[in-house]
Design an enzyme around this catalytic site. Structure first.
Site, mmCIF file in Angstrom:
data_model
loop_
_atom_site.group_PDB
_atom_site.id
_atom_site.type_symbol
_atom_site.label_atom_id
_atom_site.label_comp_id
_atom_site.label_asym_id
_atom_site.label_seq_id
_atom_site.Cartn_x
_atom_site.Cartn_y
_atom_site.Cartn_z
ATOM 1 N N ASP A 129 -4.101 -7.416 -7.060
ATOM 2 C CA ASP A 129 -5.666 -7.614 -7.483
ATOM 3 C C ASP A 129 -5.775 -7.434 -8.811
ATOM 4 O OD1 ASP A 129 -6.537 -8.356 -4.775
ATOM 5 O OD2 ASP A 129 -5.922 -6.331 -4.213
ATOM 6 N N HIS A 176 0.907 -1.248 -0.158
ATOM 7 C CA HIS A 176 0.055 -0.172 -0.108
ATOM 8 C C HIS A 176 0.750 1.380 0.152
ATOM 9 C CE1 HIS A 176 -2.784 -2.978 1.972
ATOM 10 N NE2 HIS A 176 -3.539 -2.488 0.970
ATOM 11 N N VAL A 234 4.396 -5.655 -4.775
ATOM 12 C CA VAL A 234 5.529 -5.393 -4.028
ATOM 13 C C VAL A 234 5.763 -6.877 -3.306
ATOM 14 C CG1 VAL A 234 6.682 -4.514 -2.126
ATOM 15 C CG2 VAL A 234 5.230 -2.922 -3.547
HETATM 16 O O1 PAF Z 1 -8.424 -3.515 -2.764
HETATM 17 C C1 PAF Z 1 -9.108 -3.315 -1.925
HETATM 18 O O2 PAF Z 1 -8.441 -2.961 -0.947
HETATM 19 C C2 PAF Z 1 -10.506 -2.973 -1.727
HETATM 20 O O3 PAF Z 1 -10.950 -3.992 -2.870
HETATM 21 C C3 PAF Z 1 -10.940 -1.508 -2.557
HETATM 22 C C4 PAF Z 1 -10.681 -1.275 -3.747
HETATM 23 C C5 PAF Z 1 -10.409 -0.703 -1.251
HETATM 24 C C6 PAF Z 1 -12.517 -1.502 -2.448
HETATM 25 O O4 PAF Z 1 -13.030 -1.762 -1.028
#
Ligand code: PAF
Length: 296
Positions: A163, A45, A189
């Site tokens: 994802d 993140h 990562v």
């Molecule tokens: O990838 C995620 O963390 C979630 O699917 C998202 C894009 C924040 C939507 O809730």
């Protein structure tokens, strides 16, 4: 703490407008980068947020554990909530504002009656074992994209390539529904040993974590074949995964990165050319892990 925390939509809108106004110069409106997350943030993140900070004048991250995309209440309750640590990470990376609303702020009338439908692309791979997951994810992403939208903004939203199906679906949603935002996919990562970072890795024991390394190994095997323009040896890659103790392979597929249509038929036997995406998912101990690698 200099990062701004907004928990209501009004605070989000007022805070974002003030930040954009402060960064705008005559004739050059400020750009906004949006980083939607569910919190429990890790270095993956941080890379998303860093990419957004590098590419935009103002960056807003969202932290919302979206009930619509969880199959059952146990899974929803088990999802880690680590707001204080998340805020510290986002502040360090240079994010300006965090929107972390309670559920009632996002869904004031209870669960929405009208939702986004992901369609057939949302029913395969992850969607096959998590029915309705992508409808729920796209519904909240659509809401968040609209909440971040302001007049005449250069507007980008950042999603992790880990994802891959979510990235393909979000791109498809903004194309199909004319949502004026640029979608940026940020590379996966990995830990030094190859394991793709995931909020779920914290639930793996030492042995399970070791066994999980077989997923990235199998993907690297396919990538080395693709790089050498040889036929992809999917059988060997599958056998490698099945040989790992406690790893239950769900799928290993080679697909077109945008449509997720299978490409394996024409690259199993013949030399690999062009671009493709190798996708893998497996149960490892208590968790389901996914990983992917761009080929070519
Ligand atoms: O990838 C995620 O963390 C979630 O699917 C998202 C894009 C924040 C939507 O809730």
């Amino acid at each position: 703490m200099s990062i701004t925390l907004a928990t209501t939509i009004d605070e989000l809108k007022a805070g974002t407008a003030a930040l954009l106004a402060a960064k705008a110069t005559p004739g050059a409106p400020a750009s906004l980068g949006l980083v939607p997350t569910m919190g429990a943030l890790h270095a993956g993140h941080a890379e998303l947020a860093r990419a957004a900070v590098a590419g935009n004048d103002v960056v807003v991250a969202t932290i919302f554990v979206n009930p619509l995309q969880f199959g059952d209440d146990v899974d929803l309750a088990r999802y880690p909530r680590t707001l204080a640590a998340d805020l510290a990470l986002l502040e360090e990376v240079g994010v300006d504002l965090v929107f972390a609303p309670p559920v009632e702020e996002m869904y004031p009338g209870g669960e929405p009656l009208v939702r986004i439908t992901a369609g057939p692309l949302g029913e395969k791979f992850e969607g096959a074992s998590r029915p309705g997951h992508f409808d729920g994810a796209l519904t909240v992403v659509s809401k968040l994209l609209h909440l971040g939208m302001g007049p005449q903004q250069l507007y980008r939203a950042y999603f992790g390539q880990k994802d891959a199906q979510q990235v393909a679906l979000v791109q498809r949603m903004v194309d199909d529904l004319n949502i004026p935002v640029e979608i940026v996919a940020v590379p996966i990562v990995r830990d030094a040993d190859g394991l793709a970072l995931s909020s779920r890795n914290r639930f793996l024991s030492g042995d399970e974590r070791e066994a999980a390394l077989v997923l990235s190994r199998a993907l690297r095997l396919l990538k080395s074949r693709a790089d050498a323009h040889e036929p992809l040896d999917l059988d060997s890659a599958e056998a490698l995964i099945r040989s790992a103790p406690g790893v239950e392979l769900d799928y290993l597929e080679v697909v077109d990165p945008a449509t997720l249509e299978p490409r394996a038929e024409n690259c199993r036997e013949t030399p690999f050319t062009g671009h493709a995406l190798a996708l893998v998912a497996a149960g490892v101990g208590p968790v389901r892990l996914i990983d992917n690698m761009i080929l070519g």
